[in-house]
Design an enzyme around this catalytic site. Structure first.
Site: not given
Length: 486
Positions: A429, A433, A449
């Site tokens: 994640w 990002y 998410d």
């Protein structure tokens, strides 16, 4: 250009904003080149020659139009380019045009030889990297002469010419007038202020309020300030000689002209090309929204109104700052992460007095965190950062300082993401990002998410990832649309 001239001429006649920045039109009767959206009297087809870049038009002997101002044309998206390498090189050239970066150094940063870079660049833009650099400098100088009241000498230095004589010679050679004559023709004054404003173009539509809302929710106290109309922040960057330049910027939208207005303190003039390139990255000015929407409109089959044209992926002004903010945001609220980032800035950043309420510090650079090597857990722990997060931030800072990981202008985000995930504390994640915001990666997707799960309930992460295949190569934009739909 390879495209059919008749098709390009029809786009020129229609003043279609979708083609702005994708090609330029040289008018043989006037020896001027224009953007396809130029509102001057329509030229005859037989007088038009089409070029893939402003640099190619200038090398053919054309001068920039004073009405449509080619220097304001938005750039092309990297993912849509026939050569991602050439497009990435072009962005780096724009960013460093105020310095004297060699072609060899540029090629090394992109992981190729200078010979290969020169070849693919010529195929993409029909000019050499050096010729492209020269045009970047000329157009930046023209922008400053038109929109600011900097002295001609200051313009020459900011645009990377090194001397007033060099600027005068090239201006006369390419544009057949002197910088002073251009300024007089535009009736610009000579009064200096401590604020300077320039314009940067984009492809409409642009959902300005949405990007401001996103940035506002994640603003770092003391470093960033967002109002209902503008984004403001502190800046600290090294000039071409390594000296630090500090100041502030303020960015607002000008929808009637399809531009954003960037106002900055005159202390940032020596690093202006860096500032403008970072603003373009932060506000995703290279995005071509019509192309993105054509792929993502299938999102509306899942739930009406999820995908809207013109939505941007917020990038970053400082890659390390954004990466640290992402690490801090793991498993805590957005507000809590912003609070921790603000404490780091006020404690280990650089204090700055700029006269704008709420802007007091610049965010620390990687070397500032690396200097805490033996005490990093204690130093950041006092601010409320866990030991694990402190170690992770330190490891990232050290990797960036040593050149082991590249965030700014990296050629292959997927490679850098794998390196990021080798750092303890950075998972899929966080890596995605960071790639989405700091590396301009348009195809990141965060299937685990919580916001994505709420936007598309009833699916497992594995099912969401499989579903996202149809949204390639714009899955970062799909992520933003899903978040905004909540």
């Amino acid at each position: 250009m390879k495209e059919n001239d008749s098709t390009l001429y029809e786009a020129f006649k229609a003043k279609d904003t979708r083609f702005d920045g994708r090609f330029f039109v040289g008018i043989s009767s006037t020896k001027i080149y224009c953007r396809p959206v130029c509102w001057a009297k329509q030229a005859k087809k037989e007088n038009c020659t089409f070029f893939s870049s402003a640099a190619a038009a200038e090398q053919a002997g054309y001068r920039p139009c004073l009405l449509c101002r080619p220097e304001l044309a938005p750039g092309a998206s990297v993912i849509d380019a026939s050569s991602a390498l050439a497009r990435k090189a072009a962005k780096l050239i724009e960013e460093s045009c105020g310095a004297n970066q060699s072609l060899e150094l540029l090629a090394r940063k992109l992981g190729c030889t200078s010979r290969h870079l020169r070849r693919v660049f010529m195929e993409e833009y029909h000019v050499t990297p050096i010729q492209y650099l020269q045009t970047c400098r000329l157009l930046l100088a023209k922008n400053l002469l038109t929109d600011t009241r900097l002295s001609v000498l200051e313009v020459a230095m900011a645009a990377g010419f090194g001397s007033l004589r060099r600027l005068n010679d090239l201006f006369q050679k390419h544009y057949h007038l002197s910088p002073t004559a251009l300024r007089k023709s535009l009736a610009a004054g000579n009064i200096r202020t401590s604020e300077i404003t320039v314009q940067l173009g984009y492809h409409p539509p642009y959902r300005w309020k949405e990007i401001l809302k996103f940035l506002s929710q994640r603003a770092i106290s003391g470093v960033e300030k967002i109002t209902s109309e503008k984004y403001m922040r502190t800046v600290r960057l090294p000039d071409k000689n390594g000296a630090w330049c500090s100041g502030w910027i303020s960015v607002g939208d000008n929808p009637k002209k399809y531009t954003i207005c960037v106002t900055f303190s005159d202390t940032l003039v020596p690093v202006l090309s860096q500032v403008l390139t970072r603003v373009k990255r932060l506000f995703d000015l290279y995005c071509e929204p019509e192309i993105v929407y054509q792929t993502l409109q299938t999102l509306n089959e899942l739930k009406p109104g999820i995908c809207v044209p013109g939505l941007r992926v917020p990038g970053c002004f400082d890659a390390f700052e954004t990466a640290v903010r992402a690490i801090l945001g793991q498993q805590i609220t957005v507000k809590a992460a912003s609070t921790l980032a603000g404490r780091i800035a006020s404690t280990y950043g650089t204090s700055i007095e700029i006269g704008i309420e709420g802007l007091t510090h610049t965010f620390p650079h990687p070397e500032d965190i690396v200097s805490l090597e033996n005490v990093v857990e204690e130093a950041l722990g006092k601010l409320g950062v866990t030991a694990a997060r402190s170690k992770c931030i330190f490891a990232l800072a050290k990797a960036l300082e040593n050149g082991e990981i590249e965030l700014d202008g990296c050629m292959n985000p997927e490679t850098e993401m794998k390196k990021l995930m080798k750092i303890k504390g950075i998972g899929s994640w966080t890596a995605n990002y960071i790639a989405m915001r700091a590396m301009e990666w348009p195809d990141a997707f965060l299937e685990t998410d919580i916001g994505i799960k709420h936007a598309l309930p009833g699916y497992t992460p594995k099912e969401l990832l499989a579903m996202s295949e149809k949204w390639k190569p714009w899955r970062s934009y799909a992520t933003m649309n899903l978040w905004n739909s909540l």
